[in-house]
Structure formats: C-alpha cells, structure tokens
Scaffold this active site. Structure first.
Site, short mmCIF file in Angstrom:
data_model
loop_
_atom_site.label_atom_id
_atom_site.label_comp_id
_atom_site.label_asym_id
_atom_site.label_seq_id
_atom_site.Cartn_x
_atom_site.Cartn_y
_atom_site.Cartn_z
N GLY A 131 1.24 -1.26 -0.29
CA GLY A 131 0.41 -0.22 0.36
C GLY A 131 0.71 1.08 -0.01
O GLY A 131 2.05 1.39 0.51
N THR A 132 0.51 2.10 -0.39
CA THR A 132 1.49 3.39 -0.78
C THR A 132 0.72 4.44 0.02
O THR A 132 1.08 4.80 1.35
CB THR A 132 1.18 3.55 -2.09
#
Lengths: 255, 281
Positions: B53-54
C-alpha cells in the site's frame, strides 16, 4: 480410625443447589425483555461502576445476578472467548448459542466437581437478531443447565414471582418505553405482595438495539435519557421517538 | 489448547484467570502462535514480493482530524489491486491508515481494533488516545524482524482526543518509533509529494470541508508524481477513502461525497494541471 461418613449423591447435589440458590437470592433480581427494536436489560443496581449488564460482542450481551466476583470472572472469560473466536474465524461466527454452551459447560463442571464451591450466579446471554424472530435469550442457572427463553426473563432472588408477572403482561412489539415501564413495575414487586418505589438513579438499564447503525449494538441508557424514557412509559410513542433521537446524540458518552 | 476455542467445552483455565485487560497479552500467554509478531520467517534471499500500500495523508482542523488514503496496491511495477482500502476505523474516536506490506498491515489493523475493543469491554472505559498510540507502537515493534526482511508496516494514526478536545496525528517508523505530528502528516511512497502539497495548502483554521478537500489534493499530487500511488479512477468510479473524526466520532465519507471532492479537483486540474498556487510571499 474414623469412618468417613456417607452422603448420598442426591443429598450432596441438593445441598450444593440450595447453597447456590441462597447465594443468588441475596442479590437483587434483574429482567431481560424483548421489545420492538431489540432487547432491554433492567435491574436495580446502586453502583454506577460495577455493572450487572455488559457487552460481550457485536450483538451479544451478558446479564448476571448473584456474586459479583464470580460473574465478573465469567464475563471476562466470555469476552476473551468471543474475541478470540472472532479473531480466529470471523465476527459472524461468534454466537450467543456458542457462548451459552461454553458457560453451561463451565458452570456445570464447577457445580458437579466436589473440589470446587458451586458458583452463586445466574446468567442471561442474549443476542439481538435482524428481526425480533432472530432474537435469542438463554438463561443459565447455577447448575449449568440452559433454558431457551422468549419474550421475557427474570433471574435472581425473586425471579419466579417477577417472571410470572412479566409473562402475563409482556407482549411482542412493545416500544422501549413500554418495555422499560413493565420491567420497573415487575422489579418493584415485593415477595410479600407489596410494592416499593425504585428511584431512577438506582436503575441500571442497557439495550441491544438492532437499529443502531454501528456494528456494536450494545448501549447503556442512563441520566437524562433514562429519565425521559421512564416518563414516556405508556403509549406515548412521539416522546419515545424524541428520546431515541437524543440517544443518538448522546451515543458518544455511553461508556 | 487451541481446540478449546473450537469445541463447546468448558472455558479453559486461562480464560478465567484474572489478568491484564489486553487481548494481545492474553493471546501471547494462551496462544502465542496467533500473534503476527511471534511468527517465524525462514531465511530468504532478497526482498519478498508482496502487495504494498502506498500513500496515506492526514490533517487536523479545529474540532477534528481527517485521514485519507489512495486505493492502489502495487507489487513491483505491477498494480496488484485498484480498490484496496487502507484507512480503517480503530474505534469510535480514532482511525488508522496503513502503508507498507498490505497483508501484514491489514492483519495488524484487525488485531489493533480488537485490542482497543477488548480493553473497552473488560474495563468499561476507553483507553486514552495516547494509550492507543502507544499500543500501536508496540505492535509495529513486534514486526521488526519481518520489517528488516522487507515486510514493513508503517501506519499513520489519527484520532480525536476527548480530554484535550482536538484532533491529533501520530506517525511511526518501522522500529515502532512514534512521533506526534502537528497540523498534517503523510506516510508511504507518495508521501514526499503529498507532504509538499499539504505544506503549501495547509492552514490551522481550515473547516472540515476544506480539510477533506486538502487531503484529496495532496493525494492527487502524490499520484501525479509517484507511480505506486493511484489517483481518482473516474472510469471505474474508485475514489480515495476519506475519513473524518470529530467529537461526534468516526465517519467515513460516502462514495458520493468523496467522488464529488475528487471530481471537482479533477475539473480544476484540467485547466491547471499542477493544482492550486500559493502566493510567492
């Protein structure tokens, strides 16, 4: 050498049951009623901090009469059981039936084990369903039996008389205010047939409210909100709607 | 022992033993293998490929805090998922957004939520916001072994502090180091770009609506420059997750609300691709 004296199993069990029943009878009774939007728990409790009713899981609550330290122990065991089960599988896999079975086994083992003192507690485990038909209420006496109840339940000292009273008057689809009023009337009855007043500040009230938007349906009712509901008791549905609206606003400071 | 939670037998002694109000403490005594931090990882060569996830961003405003995340998960240069959720309610008054290895992070959030709920049920009272933030620290620290093998989880924690009556943000590093952020914060691969946008657009007197717009602007800028961060996906109707925590508790913006914010930003960016301008002086 002294001869160990003989006690028949029947007698031993009867003695243990009497011991437990006497312990339970020392506490005040409490009642659990179904109403249109859920299940309401009402009891007389002078303490604001030591609760008789508690949340176990999303839709499941616990009520107990008897010895505080013993039922508190069972309550925490139940919370641990439910949380572990939900963590291992899924939140939907935690059910009142499963919990009631575990409690029944636990109480039953303690009751019939000669090495342990029987627990002086009587429990109710309730789960609110999507509809009133889906509601589940289980009563668990001190000896580990399970009774599947509908409509209304009373446990504690004066339970028989109170549940008789409730059985005659409880109806399906009552509003919260009506159910609360009936519960307080039932609790106010003395064993000798008289009646006494229970002031609002001595009442502990909680609900499993199926209309609550949150996943966790348990909610305590106290203070102004309780006073309003008690006033509204009877058929004044308009005031009840108002109290409900306030309940939503007060949701934050529930705990 | 594990069988005891599955059968309907008597509650095991551990369940009825008085102990701490922490679910993690209970697990580590009763069933330690269930705790993510207790898992043994075999020695591996190089970095393990798993979806990441960023970007997560947060900003406070008078009366609360907003926490938002984009929807993209990547595995190397591949988009692993377009509609992942990285922002979760932790309890009634707090939320956690996660960047890093998605699988571990989601598991950590689940355990964190349970930890807070368990405490609340056993004690009959909520943990303080500080207490919740510290609990999260402990969980990240227990993941250090895996973090060093490339499976790091870096959350952003935001909540409404009922005692101080304001929104607060806590950021973390992989070792569990915790620091309180003032005003705004960002974490994840797109965070450097998001932070630039936040820094230029933030002011302490935003309204709730301005704050929600601000975080979406920042996510847009992160997606603009970081390939691992996803922008609003108009074709698939996938928009950032935006949550608001105030005195009223946790609230996640509906799809309509967040799509409206994202669309209005998109419209403006069609005319001005680099977004709102700040005055030079």
């Amino acid at each position: 050498m002294s001869t160990p004296f003989y006690v028949s199993p029947q007698q031993a069990m009867a003695d243990r049951a009497e011991y437990a029943r006497k312990g339970i009878a020392r506490g005040r009774s409490l009642v659990v009623l179904q109403y249109a939007d859920g299940i309401v728990f009402v009891g007389e409790n002078p303490s604001r901090a030591l609760h008789k009713f508690s949340e176990i899981y999303d839709r499941i609550a616990f009520a107990a009469a008897g010895k505080y330290n013993e039922y508190e122990n069972l309550r925490i065991g139940g919370v641990r059981y439910a949380d572990l089960r939900g963590y291992t599988y899924d939140r939907d896999d935690v059910t009142a039936r499963g919990l009631a079975n575990v409690y029944a086994q636990t109480l039953g083992t303690i009751f019939s084990s000669a090495a342990e003192k029987p627990y002086e507690v009587e429990l109710v485990v309730a789960e609110v369903g999507e509809t009133p038909e889906g509601d589940q209420i289980y009563r668990l006496p001190h000896d580990g039996s399970i009774v599947d109840e509908h409509g209304s339940v009373a446990v504690g000292g004066n339970a028989e008389q109170i549940s008789g009273y409730l059985d005659r008057r409880h109806q399906d689809g009552m509003s919260l205010a009506e159910a609360l009023k009936l519960a307080v009337e039932a609790l106010s009855r003395e064993p000798n047939g008289g009646e006494r007043e229970i002031p609002a500040e001595r009442l502990e009230v909680a609900v499993l409210d199926r209309t609550r938007p949150q996943q966790r349906k348990f909610r305590r009712i106290a203070g102004r909100q309780l006073a309003r509901l008690l006033e509204a008791g009877g058929a004044e549905t308009a005031t009840e709607a108002e109290a409900e609206a306030e309940a939503e606003a007060e949701d934050g400071d529930d705990e | 022992m594990e069988a005891n939670t599955r059968s309907t037998g008597r509650l095991p002694a551990a369940f009825l033993t008085p102990g701490s109000s922490s679910f993690m403490d209970f697990l580590s005594e009763h069933q330690p293998e269930m705790l993510p931090g207790k898992r043994q990882l075999p020695p591996v060569q190089g970095v393990i490929e798993a979806p990441h996830g960023t970007t997560i961003v947060a900003a406070t405003f008078p009366g609360g805090v907003v926490l938002a995340g984009d929807r993209r998960a990547t595995m190397g240069n591949v988009i692993a998922q377009r509609d992942i959720e990285k922002v979760f309610p932790a309890d009634e008054y707090s939320a956690v957004g996660i960047a890093g290895t998605a699988g571990l992070a989601v598991e950590m959030v689940k355990l964190f939520q349970l930890e807070l709920e368990h405490f609340e049920k056993v004690e009959g009272a909520q943990l303080s916001l500080e207490g919740k933030a510290n609990r999260l620290s402990t969980m990240i620290r227990s993941n250090l072994g895996m973090a060093l093998q490339g499976l790091a989880v870096v959350p952003l924690f935001a909540g409404y502090d009922v005692d101080r009556e304001k929104g607060r943000i806590f950021s973390y590093d992989v070792t569990g180091g915790r620091s309180e952020e003032h005003g705004f914060a960002a974490t994840g691969s797109g965070s450097i770009f998001a932070r630039g946008a936040l820094k230029k657009l933030y002011s302490p007197d935003l309204t709730e609506q301005q704050a929600t717009t601000l975080v979406v602007q920042a996510l847009y800028d992160a997606a603009d420059d970081d390939s691992a961060t996803g922008g609003p996906d108009v074709a698939r109707r996938i928009y950032p997750i935006v949550t608001v925590i105030t005195e009223e508790g946790f609230r996640k913006l509906t799809d309509e609300e967040s799509s409206e914010i994202a669309r209005s930003i998109l419209e403006r960016r069609l005319e001005q691709p680099d977004g709102p301008r700040a005055a030079l002086l």
